[in-house]
Scaffold this motif. Structure first.
Motif, PDB file in Angstrom:
ATOM      1  N   CYS A  15      -0.177  -1.774  -7.591  1.00  0.00           N
ATOM      2  CA  CYS A  15       0.728  -1.805  -6.448  1.00  0.00           C
ATOM      3  C   CYS A  15       0.496  -0.513  -5.664  1.00  0.00           C
ATOM      4  N   TYR A  16       0.173  -0.653  -4.402  1.00  0.00           N
ATOM      5  CA  TYR A  16      -0.289   0.487  -3.624  1.00  0.00           C
ATOM      6  C   TYR A  16       0.769   0.951  -2.614  1.00  0.00           C
ATOM      7  N   LEU A  17       1.123   2.211  -2.705  1.00  0.00           N
ATOM      8  CA  LEU A  17       1.990   2.830  -1.713  1.00  0.00           C
ATOM      9  C   LEU A  17       1.081   3.475  -0.669  1.00  0.00           C
ATOM     10  N   VAL A  18       1.116   2.931   0.526  1.00  0.00           N
ATOM     11  CA  VAL A  18       0.228   3.371   1.602  1.00  0.00           C
ATOM     12  C   VAL A  18       1.056   4.159   2.614  1.00  0.00           C
ATOM     13  N   THR A  19       0.694   5.415   2.807  1.00  0.00           N
ATOM     14  CA  THR A  19       1.479   6.309   3.662  1.00  0.00           C
ATOM     15  C   THR A  19       0.657   6.776   4.857  1.00  0.00           C
ATOM     16  N   ASN A  20       1.248   6.693   6.021  1.00  0.00           N
ATOM     17  CA  ASN A  20       0.686   7.304   7.213  1.00  0.00           C
ATOM     18  C   ASN A  20       1.238   8.720   7.276  1.00  0.00           C
ATOM     19  N   GLU A  21       0.390   9.693   6.974  1.00  0.00           N
ATOM     20  CA  GLU A  21       0.863  11.068   6.875  1.00  0.00           C
ATOM     21  C   GLU A  21       1.230  11.654   8.235  1.00  0.00           C
ATOM     22  N   GLU A  22       0.778  11.030   9.314  1.00  0.00           N
ATOM     23  CA  GLU A  22       1.139  11.513  10.644  1.00  0.00           C
ATOM     24  C   GLU A  22       2.538  11.071  11.052  1.00  0.00           C
ATOM     25  N   THR A  23       2.892   9.831  10.668  1.00  0.00           N
ATOM     26  CA  THR A  23       4.197   9.298  11.066  1.00  0.00           C
ATOM     27  C   THR A  23       5.269   9.450   9.993  1.00  0.00           C
ATOM     28  N   GLY A  24       4.849   9.699   8.743  1.00  0.00           N
ATOM     29  CA  GLY A  24       5.811   9.768   7.654  1.00  0.00           C
ATOM     30  C   GLY A  24       6.364   8.411   7.263  1.00  0.00           C
ATOM     31  N   GLN A  25       5.615   7.353   7.600  1.00  0.00           N
ATOM     32  CA  GLN A  25       6.036   5.995   7.273  1.00  0.00           C
ATOM     33  C   GLN A  25       5.127   5.418   6.182  1.00  0.00           C
ATOM     34  N   CYS A  26       5.627   4.418   5.479  1.00  0.00           N
ATOM     35  CA  CYS A  26       4.850   3.856   4.386  1.00  0.00           C
ATOM     36  C   CYS A  26       5.105   2.365   4.237  1.00  0.00           C
ATOM     37  N   VAL A  27       4.187   1.700   3.550  1.00  0.00           N
ATOM     38  CA  VAL A  27       4.357   0.302   3.144  1.00  0.00           C
ATOM     39  C   VAL A  27       3.909   0.184   1.695  1.00  0.00           C
ATOM     40  N   LEU A  28       4.328  -0.890   1.055  1.00  0.00           N
ATOM     41  CA  LEU A  28       3.918  -1.185  -0.312  1.00  0.00           C
ATOM     42  C   LEU A  28       3.107  -2.462  -0.319  1.00  0.00           C
ATOM     43  N   ILE A  29       1.927  -2.412  -0.934  1.00  0.00           N
ATOM     44  CA  ILE A  29       1.108  -3.603  -1.106  1.00  0.00           C
ATOM     45  C   ILE A  29       1.401  -4.183  -2.483  1.00  0.00           C
ATOM     46  N   ASP A  30       2.076  -5.314  -2.519  1.00  0.00           N
ATOM     47  CA  ASP A  30       2.488  -6.030  -3.729  1.00  0.00           C
ATOM     48  C   ASP A  30       3.592  -5.277  -4.481  1.00  0.00           C
ATOM     49  N   ALA A  31       4.402  -6.049  -5.181  1.00  0.00           N
ATOM     50  CA  ALA A  31       5.560  -5.493  -5.881  1.00  0.00           C
ATOM     51  C   ALA A  31       5.715  -6.205  -7.215  1.00  0.00           C
TER      52      ALA A  31
END
Length: 218
Positions: A15-31
């Motif tokens: 399960c991948y936590l993907v973070t945009n370090e410029e915006t401080g936002q993230c999504v999770l791939i699969d749970a």
């Protein structure tokens, strides 16, 4: 972009936590299951959690949805439209076979070729039926990253003996849709280690290394 892998659940799902370090936002791939560690990571870093992207609807990729949505109310969940049949049926997603029936009916459904703009990133939706009828991969062309779910593994492919699986479809999906991506694309699969498209073209035993068969032969 920062990618962190959390191996969760009874069958060790990535399960991948993907973070945009410029915006401080993230999504999770699969749970796969709810993870307090992921929640703590998000809160400790003050990240803005923007959604869960499902590669497919098998139990080992979805059973954490409710836990994350409890901690982060209103978080949207995305899946390919064809996968609704698995998400909403415990016998189809195999959760009924593993002691706890689980379904989820609140997903936003995507289409092949669509683009999800989340966390300041663009996730291209690639429908790759075969492991399941609505399995999909998420491709970030600028970063040359592919989240392949259970379609493509390091020197392997997903199994096709579950409901809606189809081996010919899976082979076509990989050949036609994934093996046409740049060879230096890094592949983050649903299980096992990361790989690249180039390495799979060379070393994946499910595909001929020279003179590949024509698509019409599959």
């Amino acid at each position: 972009m920062k990618i962190r892998n959390f191996v969760l659940g009874m069958v060790r799902t990535n399960c991948y936590l993907v973070t945009n370090e410029e915006t401080g936002q993230c999504v999770l791939i699969d749970a796969a299951v709810y993870s307090p560690e992921i929640t703590e990571q998000i809160r400790r870093e003050g990240l803005d959690f923007r959604g869960i992207l499902l590669t497919h609807g098998h139990f080992d990729h979805i059973m954490g949805i409710d836990g994350f949505r409890k901690e982060f109310p209103g978080i949207p969940v995305y899946a390919h439209r064809e996968e609704e049949v698995l998400l909403t049926d415990a016998s189809m997603n195999a959760s009924a076979d593993f002691g706890r029936q689980y379904t989820y009916s609140g997903a936003y459904y995507t289409e092949d070729g669509g683009c999800l703009e989340l966390a300041g990133l663009q996730f291209q939706v690639i429908h790759t039926p075969g492991h399941t009828i609505g399995g999909c991969c998420y491709y970030l062309p600028e970063e040359k990253v592919l989240f392949s779910g259970d379609t493509l593994f390091r020197e392997s492919i997903g199994r096709t003996d579950f409901p809606t699986g189809n081996s010919s479809q899976l082979m076509r999906s990989v050949r036609k849709k994934l093996f046409t991506l740049p060879e230096d694309t890094v592949v983050y699969p649903g299980h096992m280690e990361a790989t690249t498209i180039g390495d799979e073209l060379k070393y994946n035993p499910y595909f001929e290394r020279t003179a590949p068969r024509k698509m019409s032969d599959l």
